[in-house]
Design a protein around this motif. Structure first.
Motif, PDB file in Angstrom:
ATOM      1  N   ILE A   1       0.807  -1.216   0.000  1.00  0.00           N
ATOM      2  CA  ILE A   1       0.000   0.000   0.000  1.00  0.00           C
ATOM      3  C   ILE A   1       0.836   1.261   0.000  1.00  0.00           C
ATOM      4  O   ILE A   1       0.444   2.267  -0.570  1.00  0.00           O
ATOM      5  CB  ILE A   1      -0.942  -0.010   1.228  1.00  0.00           C
ATOM      6  N   ARG A   2       2.018   1.245   0.611  1.00  0.00           N
ATOM      7  CA  ARG A   2       2.767   2.488   0.783  1.00  0.00           C
ATOM      8  C   ARG A   2       3.024   3.197  -0.530  1.00  0.00           C
ATOM      9  O   ARG A   2       2.938   4.420  -0.607  1.00  0.00           O
ATOM     10  CB  ARG A   2       4.083   2.199   1.505  1.00  0.00           C
ATOM     11  N   LEU A   3       3.393   2.460  -1.566  1.00  0.00           N
ATOM     12  CA  LEU A   3       3.619   3.093  -2.865  1.00  0.00           C
ATOM     13  C   LEU A   3       2.468   2.832  -3.815  1.00  0.00           C
ATOM     14  O   LEU A   3       2.567   3.112  -4.998  1.00  0.00           O
ATOM     15  CB  LEU A   3       4.943   2.620  -3.474  1.00  0.00           C
ATOM     16  N   SER A   4       1.402   2.224  -3.344  1.00  0.00           N
ATOM     17  CA  SER A   4       0.123   2.134  -4.069  1.00  0.00           C
ATOM     18  C   SER A   4       0.223   1.402  -5.394  1.00  0.00           C
ATOM     19  O   SER A   4      -0.547   1.667  -6.302  1.00  0.00           O
ATOM     20  CB  SER A   4      -0.450   3.537  -4.325  1.00  0.00           C
ATOM     21  N   LEU A   5       1.149   0.483  -5.537  1.00  0.00           N
ATOM     22  CA  LEU A   5       1.231  -0.237  -6.808  1.00  0.00           C
ATOM     23  C   LEU A   5       0.139  -1.276  -6.920  1.00  0.00           C
ATOM     24  O   LEU A   5      -0.439  -1.473  -7.977  1.00  0.00           O
ATOM     25  CB  LEU A   5       2.605  -0.902  -6.930  1.00  0.00           C
ATOM     26  N   SER A   6      -0.171  -1.948  -5.816  1.00  0.00           N
ATOM     27  CA  SER A   6      -1.210  -2.969  -5.867  1.00  0.00           C
ATOM     28  C   SER A   6      -2.524  -2.469  -5.303  1.00  0.00           C
ATOM     29  O   SER A   6      -3.551  -3.093  -5.507  1.00  0.00           O
ATOM     30  CB  SER A   6      -0.761  -4.211  -5.096  1.00  0.00           C
ATOM     31  N   SER A   7      -2.526  -1.350  -4.574  1.00  0.00           N
ATOM     32  CA  SER A   7      -3.753  -0.879  -3.938  1.00  0.00           C
ATOM     33  C   SER A   7      -4.510   0.121  -4.789  1.00  0.00           C
ATOM     34  O   SER A   7      -5.634   0.461  -4.484  1.00  0.00           O
ATOM     35  CB  SER A   7      -3.428  -0.236  -2.586  1.00  0.00           C
ATOM     36  N   LYS A   8      -3.910   0.607  -5.858  1.00  0.00           N
ATOM     37  CA  LYS A   8      -4.562   1.574  -6.736  1.00  0.00           C
ATOM     38  C   LYS A   8      -5.031   0.872  -8.001  1.00  0.00           C
ATOM     39  O   LYS A   8      -4.229   0.272  -8.719  1.00  0.00           O
ATOM     40  CB  LYS A   8      -3.598   2.707  -7.084  1.00  0.00           C
ATOM     41  N   VAL A   9      -6.323   0.925  -8.248  1.00  0.00           N
ATOM     42  CA  VAL A   9      -6.904   0.299  -9.434  1.00  0.00           C
ATOM     43  C   VAL A   9      -7.367   1.399 -10.385  1.00  0.00           C
ATOM     44  O   VAL A   9      -8.170   2.250 -10.003  1.00  0.00           O
ATOM     45  CB  VAL A   9      -8.077  -0.628  -9.060  1.00  0.00           C
ATOM     46  N   THR A  10      -6.845   1.369 -11.588  1.00  0.00           N
ATOM     47  CA  THR A  10      -7.197   2.370 -12.604  1.00  0.00           C
ATOM     48  C   THR A  10      -7.857   1.666 -13.775  1.00  0.00           C
ATOM     49  O   THR A  10      -7.234   0.829 -14.440  1.00  0.00           O
ATOM     50  CB  THR A  10      -5.948   3.123 -13.094  1.00  0.00           C
ATOM     51  N   LEU A  11      -9.112   1.966 -14.005  1.00  0.00           N
ATOM     52  CA  LEU A  11      -9.860   1.381 -15.117  1.00  0.00           C
ATOM     53  C   LEU A  11      -9.821   2.331 -16.300  1.00  0.00           C
ATOM     54  O   LEU A  11     -10.117   3.521 -16.166  1.00  0.00           O
ATOM     55  CB  LEU A  11     -11.303   1.112 -14.700  1.00  0.00           C
ATOM     56  N   THR A  12      -9.452   1.802 -17.455  1.00  0.00           N
ATOM     57  CA  THR A  12      -9.358   2.632 -18.656  1.00  0.00           C
ATOM     58  C   THR A  12      -9.718   1.790 -19.870  1.00  0.00           C
ATOM     59  O   THR A  12     -10.061   0.599 -19.742  1.00  0.00           O
ATOM     60  CB  THR A  12      -7.952   3.251 -18.803  1.00  0.00           C
ATOM     61  N   HIS A  13      -9.620   2.381 -21.042  1.00  0.00           N
ATOM     62  CA  HIS A  13     -10.016   1.687 -22.264  1.00  0.00           C
ATOM     63  C   HIS A  13      -8.943   1.831 -23.333  1.00  0.00           C
ATOM     64  O   HIS A  13      -8.075   2.701 -23.258  1.00  0.00           O
ATOM     65  CB  HIS A  13     -11.344   2.225 -22.795  1.00  0.00           C
ATOM     66  N   GLY A  14      -9.030   0.973 -24.325  1.00  0.00           N
ATOM     67  CA  GLY A  14      -8.144   1.056 -25.469  1.00  0.00           C
ATOM     68  C   GLY A  14      -8.674   2.056 -26.476  1.00  0.00           C
ATOM     69  O   GLY A  14      -9.558   2.871 -26.177  1.00  0.00           O
ATOM     70  N   PRO A  15      -8.143   2.057 -27.707  1.00  0.00           N
ATOM     71  CA  PRO A  15      -8.609   2.988 -28.759  1.00  0.00           C
ATOM     72  C   PRO A  15     -10.118   2.851 -28.984  1.00  0.00           C
ATOM     73  O   PRO A  15     -10.650   1.741 -29.099  1.00  0.00           O
ATOM     74  CB  PRO A  15      -7.807   2.556 -29.994  1.00  0.00           C
ATOM     75  N   LEU A  16     -10.806   3.994 -29.039  1.00  0.00           N
ATOM     76  CA  LEU A  16     -12.257   4.013 -29.189  1.00  0.00           C
ATOM     77  C   LEU A  16     -12.644   4.214 -30.647  1.00  0.00           C
ATOM     78  O   LEU A  16     -11.928   4.871 -31.406  1.00  0.00           O
ATOM     79  CB  LEU A  16     -12.858   5.127 -28.345  1.00  0.00           C
ATOM     80  N   PRO A  17     -13.795   3.694 -31.053  1.00  0.00           N
ATOM     81  CA  PRO A  17     -14.314   4.025 -32.392  1.00  0.00           C
ATOM     82  C   PRO A  17     -14.589   5.519 -32.491  1.00  0.00           C
ATOM     83  O   PRO A  17     -14.811   6.203 -31.488  1.00  0.00           O
ATOM     84  CB  PRO A  17     -15.606   3.203 -32.477  1.00  0.00           C
TER      85      PRO A  17
END
Length: 775
Positions: free
Chosen positions: A370-386
């Motif tokens: 958790i200290r450096l938030s590598l596994s505790s931070k979840v970022t949801l994003t997407h690939g190239p969009l139409p």
């Protein structure tokens, strides 16, 4: 009046008296499909005889509420809604099981959307990081000479690394690789002896110069890790920056050699005490071939190190993201700031490495946890969009992070805890074919495949479909309530023959050109032509052109509005002929008054009435002096004299006054009134046209009476005469005194003339007579 506002879902509403309602723009509507494509709230009335004689069919297109108000039956209203189909939705895995092919951390896995343009659709995405999820850690070490003491510590830290990894997961593996720099000048000494032993200290075991070497593939064997790392020796090069990016690129793209597993958290740990060479530095060695982002390992050695340039940080970031590899930079204080690359490489972490790398195990553990938030931070994003598709995220978790239009963030997420993201998808226009894009958490292989297609067609249920209909004079068929005439017939009800034209007077505006020269008059109605751009003229006389509005910064209506019939219809919050101005009154307003009541505020600037100047519509310098203009009012209000004395309250209603004992040093008016008295006052212009406030000095300076003037004049003349006589007397006295003094001086000089000068001889004169003979 109503104001159109755009909400977060990109849908426009009309706000009337504080209540928002759906709106539908009906420009250029010729069919039900046109109506559906116009806006998300547009519906079509297919009811026969809904339009009046001569009325355009575009009135069939409006909101459901307005169509019902106009008398359209509910069953005759055609509209289109979004459809959402979940194709694949496997449940989330609870723990990692090696017997399973792939744990499920994201659901659903596949969804299909059928969207109406402009109408958003929402769905939930669930994520839970599997407990005990495998971790692959590849240790990439700088073996330049300055890292000699670090290598000795790493050789001793093998058991500690495995112990720390076991605390994270039971399914951890560790690999090892080393790098220095390209073996070409000016990066490395190319003398054959120096290439074999680049270290200066002959007492130190030194291996030949190299760029990157893969030492050990990912393994669970502590003993194998210890043996292979013990074989490593220090090497060397010339300059301080190293080939870090070269090594990271090969460790990323050579997945089969490194041994990355498909189902694992992939960590790439880089330890160094120097900066890195980047794309373009290879030109110093004559290397012009850019990095091709491919694997070039032969016998575990990077063979293209001397032939291709270093990769750029952007190239490396793209490959790291593609391979779901999360880098950890363990670097010394001297280069800590250089490796702050989190903006370019998502989920990268920088840790401060001690001088001898003794804290590397703790640094890796902290970075993962958790200290450096590598596994505790979840970022949801997407690939190239139409094209014309937009996606937004709303995280539903205890600690949502800053989420933008393209990402959703949850902080402090522990393993085994399920979180949810609300995803909204909207298509601004019709798609020609189904399009696909993916949604996934950064650094996680699991993804959701989203297939989007458009629904832009009407599904009407006309009676006598396909047959000649009496509504169309038996000369056409009914489609969605409109007549489609057979060949040879025209008109709203197919009641006009194509070989004869109705009178054209109704197609002329103000007896002008027929349909403004932009259309054809058919059955007394204009059918407008299309433009080269593919759009149509419109209006009863084809007088409207939606591409002939004002431009600002080379954008039609400044991109902040729509062009309709030659005029810009600005979006909420903008105004101006070209919608170029944000609605604001700040620069126009002072003390609550807009332009001082002497102009109007447009584009946050005052347009002043005649005789006043911006920025706040004050009196212009060349205008008539208000001191003279208001003198008559001042003397009648303050002293009850002057030409306005009998009608002062009416003639001077725009001037207010007060008497004061002094005016100070400020600029004020000083004029003679109708009685010849000096009047002093200060004018202040008030809000509005020709309105003033006057501060009048309570005492006037009036001239004295005639007797006093005569007496003063005589006294003045007498005084002047006396002064002149005294002056003449003084001059005469001074002259006499001067003459007397000169006389005295002359008298003194005369005493010297009475003395005899012994040297003085009188003149002697001898006379001779030439004729005298002496006898």
């Amino acid at each position: 009046t109503g104001v159109c506002v755009t909400c977060a879902s990109h849908v426009c509403y009309m706000c009337v008296t504080g209540v928002c309602e759906e709106v539908c723009s009906r420009a250029q509507i010729n069919s039900c499909s046109d109506c559906i494509r116009t806006g998300p709230f547009c519906a079509w009335c297919q009811q026969l005889n809904f339009t009046k004689a001569g009325e355009q069919e575009a009135v069939r297109c409006d909101t459901v509420a307005k169509l019902r108000t106009r008398g359209c039956n509910g069953e005759d209203i055609i509209t289109v809604i979004n459809h959402r189909t979940v194709v694949k939705d496997q449940p989330l895995s609870q723990t990692f099981d090696q017997k399973e092919k792939e744990p499920v951390q994201l659901r659903p896995q596949e969804i299909r959307l059928k969207l109406r343009p402009g109408l958003p659709v929402s769905f939930s995405v669930h994520f839970k990081q599997v407990q005990g999820y495998p971790v692959d850690l590849y240790y990439l070490m700088d073996l330049s000479f300055s890292m000699n003491d670090d290598l000795q510590n790493v050789k001793k830290l093998g058991n500690q690394l495995f112990t720390a990894l076991e605390a994270i997961t039971q399914h951890g593996r560790i690999g090892f690789g080393a790098f220095v720099d390209k073996t070409v000048l000016p990066f490395t000494n190319t003398n054959p002896q120096k290439l074999q032993k680049p270290c200066d200290n002959s007492l130190v075991a030194c291996q030949a110069a190299f760029g990157y070497r893969h030492v050990l593939s990912l393994t669970q064997s502590k003993e194998q890790f210890r043996i292979e790392v013990d074989k490593q020796h220090i090497s060397g090069n010339l300059d301080s920056p190293e080939g870090s990016l070269d090594a990271m690129m090969q460790a990323t793209v050579c997945g089969d050699r490194i041994g990355w597993r498909n189902s694992s958290t992939r960590l790439l740990v880089l330890t160094t005490d120097a900066g890195f060479h980047m794309a373009g530095d290879g030109k110093l060695a004559g290397i012009l071939e850019p990095n091709d982002e491919r694997c070039h390992l032969h016998n575990n050695l990077y063979t293209s190190s001397s032939n291709t340039d270093y990769p750029s940080v952007g190239q490396l970031a793209l490959q790291l993201e593609k391979q779901n590899i999360q880098p950890i930079f363990a670097v010394t204080d001297e280069v800590y700031d250089i490796y702050q690359l989190s903006k370019m490489i998502p989920k990268s972490v920088v840790g401060r490495l001690s001088a001898d790398s003794s804290n590397v195990v703790k640094l890796i553990t902290d970075a993962y946890n958790i200290r450096l938030s590598l596994s505790s931070k979840v970022t949801l994003t997407h690939g190239p969009l139409p094209e014309n598709v937009q996606v937004t995220y709303s995280p539903k978790c205890d600690d949502p992070g800053p989420s933008g239009g393209s990402t959703g963030v949850c902080n402090g997420v522990q393993q085994g805890k399920e979180i949810t993201f609300e995803v909204q998808v909207v298509s601004s226009s019709c798609l020609s074919s189904p399009q696909t894009f993916s949604i996934s958490p950064l650094g996680i292989k699991d993804s959701l495949t989203v297939t989007v297609e458009s629904d832009c067609d009407c599904k009407c249920h006309d009676k006598l479909q396909g047959a000649l209909h009496p509504h169309c004079s038996f000369q056409g068929t009914v489609e969605c309530g409109m007549c489609r005439c057979t060949e040879g017939f025209l008109g709203q009800f197919c009641n006009c023959s194509s070989d004869r034209r109705a009178q054209t007077e109704s197609c002329r505006r103000d007896n002008g050109t027929e349909c403004e020269g932009r259309g054809t008059c058919v059955c007394g109605r204009c059918q407008c032509h299309s433009k080269p751009s593919g759009t149509f003229y419109h209006g009863a006389f084809c007088e409207c052109d939606d591409e002939q509005c004002d431009y600002h910064l080379n954008e039609l209506c400044a991109g902040k509005g729509k062009c309709h019939c030659g005029k810009c219809q600005c979006n909420p919050g903008y105004e101006g002929d070209a919608c170029q101005c944000a609605v604001s009154r700040e620069s126009c307003t002072r003390n609550g008054a807009e332009c001082n009541g002497r102009g109007t505020c447009k584009c946050n600037a005052c347009e002043c009435d005649s005789g006043y100047l911006p920025p706040l519509c004050l009196l212009c310098p060349s205008c008539p002096d208000p001191c003279n203009a208001k003198l008559s009012c001042v003397e009648c209000l303050a002293f009850d004299v002057g030409p306005f004395k009998k009608n002062c309250s009416v003639a001077c209603s725009s001037v207010s006054h007060q008497k004061v004992t002094h005016l100070g040093n400020a600029r004020h008016c000083e004029l003679k009134d109708s009685e010849g008295c000096w009047v002093r006052y200060r004018l202040q212009q008030l809000v509005g046209r020709d309105r003033y406030s006057a501060d009048v000095l309570e005492q006037r300076d009036c001239p004295p009476s005639l007797v006093a003037i005569v007496a003063a004049s005589v006294a003045s003349v007498a005084l002047v005469g006396i002064l002149l006589l005294l002056l003449v007397k003084l001059l005469l006295y001074m002259r006499d005194l001067k003459e007397f003094r000169r006389f005295e001086n002359e008298k003194k000089k005369s005493r010297w003339a009475q003395a005899d000068n012994p040297l003085f001889k009188n003149a002697t004169t001898t006379v001779t007579n030439p004729t005298f003979t002496g006898e």
